[in-house]
Write a protein that holds these residues in place. Sequence first.
Motif, PDB file in Angstrom:
ATOM      1  N   HIS A  53      21.993  72.457 -15.350  1.00 30.48           N
ATOM      2  CA  HIS A  53      22.174  71.392 -16.340  1.00 30.48           C
ATOM      3  C   HIS A  53      22.920  71.881 -17.583  1.00 30.48           C
ATOM      4  O   HIS A  53      23.590  71.089 -18.246  1.00 30.48           O
ATOM      5  N   GLN A  55      25.390  75.126 -19.362  1.00 29.34           N
ATOM      6  CA  GLN A  55      26.156  76.367 -19.294  1.00 29.34           C
ATOM      7  C   GLN A  55      25.732  77.167 -20.513  1.00 29.34           C
ATOM      8  O   GLN A  55      25.711  76.628 -21.628  1.00 29.34           O
ATOM      9  N   ALA A  67      26.483  71.358 -18.549  1.00 27.04           N
ATOM     10  CA  ALA A  67      27.269  71.882 -17.439  1.00 27.04           C
ATOM     11  C   ALA A  67      27.907  70.756 -16.643  1.00 27.04           C
ATOM     12  O   ALA A  67      28.761  71.004 -15.801  1.00 27.04           O
ATOM     13  N   GLN A  68      27.463  69.546 -16.898  1.00 27.03           N
ATOM     14  CA  GLN A  68      27.987  68.382 -16.197  1.00 27.03           C
ATOM     15  C   GLN A  68      27.919  67.189 -17.150  1.00 27.03           C
ATOM     16  O   GLN A  68      27.192  67.224 -18.139  1.00 27.03           O
ATOM     17  N   PRO A  69      28.660  66.142 -16.882  1.00 23.76           N
ATOM     18  CA  PRO A  69      28.620  64.982 -17.785  1.00 23.76           C
ATOM     19  C   PRO A  69      27.248  64.320 -17.772  1.00 23.76           C
ATOM     20  O   PRO A  69      26.526  64.393 -16.766  1.00 23.76           O
ATOM     21  N   ALA A  72      26.009  62.399 -14.823  1.00 23.69           N
ATOM     22  CA  ALA A  72      25.675  63.124 -13.592  1.00 23.69           C
ATOM     23  C   ALA A  72      24.266  63.722 -13.622  1.00 23.69           C
ATOM     24  O   ALA A  72      23.805  64.270 -12.618  1.00 23.69           O
TER      25      ALA A  72
END
Length: 141
Positions: A53, A55, A67-69, A72
């Motif tokens: 979830h 970075q 780590a993702q939008p 998502a």
Amino acid sequence: MQLNRFTDYSLRVLFYVAMHPEQLTTLSEIARFYDISLEHLRKVVHALGKSGHLQTFRGKNGGFRLAQPPEAINLGELIMQTEGATPLIDCHRSHCRLAASCTLQDALAEAQQAFFDSLSRHTLADLLVSRAMRKQLIASQ
């Protein structure tokens, strides 16, 4: 059913980070904003990093970001990861005399699954639609 503190803090971290996508966020920023212990947050951020979830970046200018939008990040999956899907009641471990014939555990398992299914219809982005919450999170800079 009550969510544990780890889940609560996980959601708070993700809210904050999602509203600051242009920068790396630090533990101390979030600790100050929410008045939460750095040690609690360190464990939460570590787990969110391991689960994909966040970075994370080490070093003097380190920090973390999504780590993702937000679209998502599925709430049902996140909460199942942080809470675990253990039975709400464990009749066999408590050596209940009714365990062989009682259907309470089945009813609770069904309710727990409905809880996760309901949350799975939402993403982190869905929770960030409140203008008041967005304004408060952005004003924290």
